[in-house]
Scaffold this motif. Structure first.
Motif, PDB file in Angstrom:
ATOM      1  N   MET A 275       1.295 -43.032  15.362  1.00  0.00           N
ATOM      2  CA  MET A 275       1.991 -41.527  14.604  1.00  0.00           C
ATOM      3  C   MET A 275       4.360 -41.978  15.079  1.00  0.00           C
ATOM      4  SD  MET A 275       2.678 -38.387  13.355  1.00  0.00           S
ATOM      5  CE  MET A 275       3.335 -37.395  14.833  1.00  0.00           C
ATOM      6  N   GLU A 278       4.664 -45.613  15.249  1.00  0.00           N
ATOM      7  CA  GLU A 278       4.762 -46.108  13.676  1.00  0.00           C
ATOM      8  C   GLU A 278       6.874 -45.745  12.945  1.00  0.00           C
ATOM      9  OE1 GLU A 278       1.472 -45.553  11.363  1.00  0.00           O
ATOM     10  OE2 GLU A 278       2.909 -44.850   9.776  1.00  0.00           O
ATOM     11  N   ILE A 279       6.461 -44.101  13.120  1.00  0.00           N
ATOM     12  CA  ILE A 279       8.413 -43.691  12.959  1.00  0.00           C
ATOM     13  C   ILE A 279       9.556 -44.869  13.352  1.00  0.00           C
ATOM     14  CG2 ILE A 279       9.513 -42.146  13.193  1.00  0.00           C
ATOM     15  CD1 ILE A 279       7.141 -39.564  13.012  1.00  0.00           C
ATOM     16  N   TYR A 288       8.531 -38.933   7.335  1.00  0.00           N
ATOM     17  CA  TYR A 288       7.032 -38.465   7.184  1.00  0.00           C
ATOM     18  C   TYR A 288       7.089 -36.965   7.119  1.00  0.00           C
ATOM     19  CZ  TYR A 288       6.481 -42.919   9.124  1.00  0.00           C
ATOM     20  OH  TYR A 288       6.084 -44.545   9.125  1.00  0.00           O
ATOM     21  N   ARG A 291       6.363 -36.110   4.067  1.00  0.00           N
ATOM     22  CA  ARG A 291       4.241 -37.098   3.538  1.00  0.00           C
ATOM     23  C   ARG A 291       3.576 -35.565   3.986  1.00  0.00           C
ATOM     24  NH1 ARG A 291       3.144 -42.647   5.843  1.00  0.00           N
ATOM     25  NH2 ARG A 291       0.491 -41.794   5.119  1.00  0.00           N
ATOM     26  N   PHE A 299      -1.611 -37.686   4.981  1.00  0.00           N
ATOM     27  CA  PHE A 299      -0.958 -37.803   6.527  1.00  0.00           C
ATOM     28  C   PHE A 299      -0.419 -36.476   6.746  1.00  0.00           C
ATOM     29  CE2 PHE A 299       3.184 -37.484   7.932  1.00  0.00           C
ATOM     30  CZ  PHE A 299       2.550 -38.493   9.365  1.00  0.00           C
ATOM     31  N   LEU A 301       1.024 -34.288  10.419  1.00  0.00           N
ATOM     32  CA  LEU A 301       1.745 -34.911  11.299  1.00  0.00           C
ATOM     33  C   LEU A 301       0.577 -34.549  12.840  1.00  0.00           C
ATOM     34  CD1 LEU A 301       4.928 -33.358  12.254  1.00  0.00           C
ATOM     35  CD2 LEU A 301       5.164 -35.343  11.021  1.00  0.00           C
TER      36      LEU A 301
END
Ligand code: ACO
Length: 428
Positions: A275, A278-279, A288, A291, A299, A301
């Protein structure tokens, strides 16, 4: 252990239960007689209010962010102890004397090799098999290789099985890694420490000498300490449940590995690093966070939130400090660490995360360290399994020795069809 009682008023009947006191932590209402006396079950999916056993190993106060092993704080153990010492402590209840420590580490060292034929098993897996898939299979297969330590009624056999599992796990995990990258596997080097030996088996090659970096060795040993045990979490409860039927210890630990694999548990360290990558950049973080807060978006964290910790996870604090040490020592400037620090800061100041008491857990930072050391993400959960084997084995032994232990057999709230008549196929 019980002084008080609690009464449940069911209208037509009242049932009285003993209330037991631990040394610290909440009292527990002993409801074992509920069904016999009232014909009712309790309903607690996810076991949020259920103590499944009595244990002397690990204490967690999730509100205060406290984690103790046999009474010693995780911060002290992570700072001053070693993984082998913590293993001794969890298994035996007390810190070892210098002689006990030497005996214990020597005993573990003498079990590091695996049966030569067990090595052949690896060749049956695809090269791109996930290391956890290999670990589930290979650890389960140990029951077929070490028959002389599968009699759970014999305390000596239980001890030998426990030592074997702790000692062979680094060898098994390193071989899973080597198999995936297509390099020859290395035999253990018993002149090294437990963690140093694992590093060599993972990153060494037969053609070159391998020197263990002491900062990396210490950091990985600390990660092992932080993952050694965590009371009745999902995988530990799985090990206990499997063990409650009398299954042999190798089969029970294989069951624990299977449970640990899931992204809501041990798989979260892999998911957290993926993750963060990806961020990619701090500027993408707000999107994020939005989301994660959106109920219509699945999604979450990863590396945030915990069933028990509703304050900081003390392991995450130690882990954050260790990231700085490792990156500094290896001279790695990892932008993912900047993303992690910024994400933590923003989430901790966001009303959603404050209100739901969501803090970084142990897995939020561990992936950054493991990645800097050179482990691929697919190995992260295998490392967790390696370390947690100590806790699983200690909890399994405690369960076997517990006179109150019975086969684990929860009941259910049935909401399916009531009894109905079977119609043969041709009449439907
Ligand atoms: N991101 C966004 N929202 C979250 C998160 C998260 N990481 N974690 C929990 N929430 C929200 C849920 O949506 C829920 O909101 P709601 O009350 O409005 O429905 C609320 O917080 C409570 O969440 P639950 O899933 O009910 O809490 P539970 O105790 O069952 O789950 C868990 C704990 C699985 C760890 C969860 O926080 C999670 O999925 N975290 C991400 C995965 C992770 O990091 N796992 C590692 C755990 S530590 C370990 O195994 C070593």
């Amino acid at each position: 252990m019980s002084e008080k009682t609690a009464t449940l008023d069911l209208g037509e009947t009242k049932v009285e239960f003993p209330v037991h006191k631990g040394t610290i932590g909440p009292d527990v209402v002993d409801i074992r007689k509920l069904y016999g006396q009232s014909g009712r079950f309790t309903y607690d999916p996810g076991f949020t209010s259920t103590a499944s056993c009595e244990s002397k190993l690990t204490y967690i106060d999730g509100e205060e962010g406290i984690l103790l092993h046999r009474g010693y704080s995780i911060e002290d153990l992570a700072e001053d102890s070693s993984f082998m010492e913590v293993a001794y402590l969890l298994l035996n209840g007390e810190l070892p004397t210098p002689d006990d420590y030497d005996d214990f580490t020597r005993t573990i060292t003498l079990h590091t090799m695996v049966h030569e034929q067990l090595r052949e098993l690896y060749r049956g897996f695809r090269r791109d098999a996930h290391p956890m898939a290999i670990m589930c299979g290979v650890v389960g297969s140990m029951s077929a290789f070490y028959h002389d330590s599968t009699d759970i009624k014999d305390p000596e056999q239980r001890t030998i099985a426990s030592h074997r599992l702790i000692a062979k796990m680094p060898t098994i995990a390193a071989m899973a890694f080597k198999y995936a990258v297509g390099q020859p596997t290395l035999y253990p080097d018993n002149s090294l420490s437990y963690t140093g030996n694992f590093l060599k088996m993972t990153f060494g090659v037969p053609a070159e000498p391998y020197e263990v970096n002491p900062v990396v060795e210490r950091a990985l040993d600390r990660i092992f300490i932080l993952h050694a045990d965590h009371e009745q979490n999902a995988s530990t409860s799985t090990v206990r449940l499997a063990g409650s039927s009398g299954a042999n210890p190798f089969a029970c630990i294989a069951a624990g590995i299977a449970c640990l694999w899931g992204p809501a548990h041990g798989g979260a360290n892999e998911a957290a690093l993926n993750m963060l990558k990806e961020i990619g950049h701090p500027s993408a973080i707000p999107g994020y966070i939005e989301r994660a807060k959106d109920k219509n978006d699945p999604f979450r964290l990863m590396g945030f939130g915990h069933r028990v910790y509703k304050n900081h996870d003390p392991r995450a604090t130690v882990m954050r400090k260790t990231v700085r040490e490792v990156l500094g020592s290896l001279g790695v400037d990892d932008p993912v660490f900047d993303v992690a620090l910024e994400l933590e800061e923003m989430a901790l100041n966001d009303d959603y995360f404050i209100e739901k008491k969501l803090f970084p857990n142990v897995d939020f930072y561990s992936g950054i360290i493991l990645s800097a050391i050179g482990f691929p993400t697919s190995m992260f959960t295998a490392l967790f399994a390696l370390a947690r084997t100590v806790g699983w084995v200690a909890q399994w032994n405690e369960m076997i020795e517990d006179p109150d232990q019975r086969i684990g057999r929860p009941r259910q709230l049935y909401t399916g069809p009531v009894q109905r008549e079977y119609l043969p196929l041709e009449k439907r």
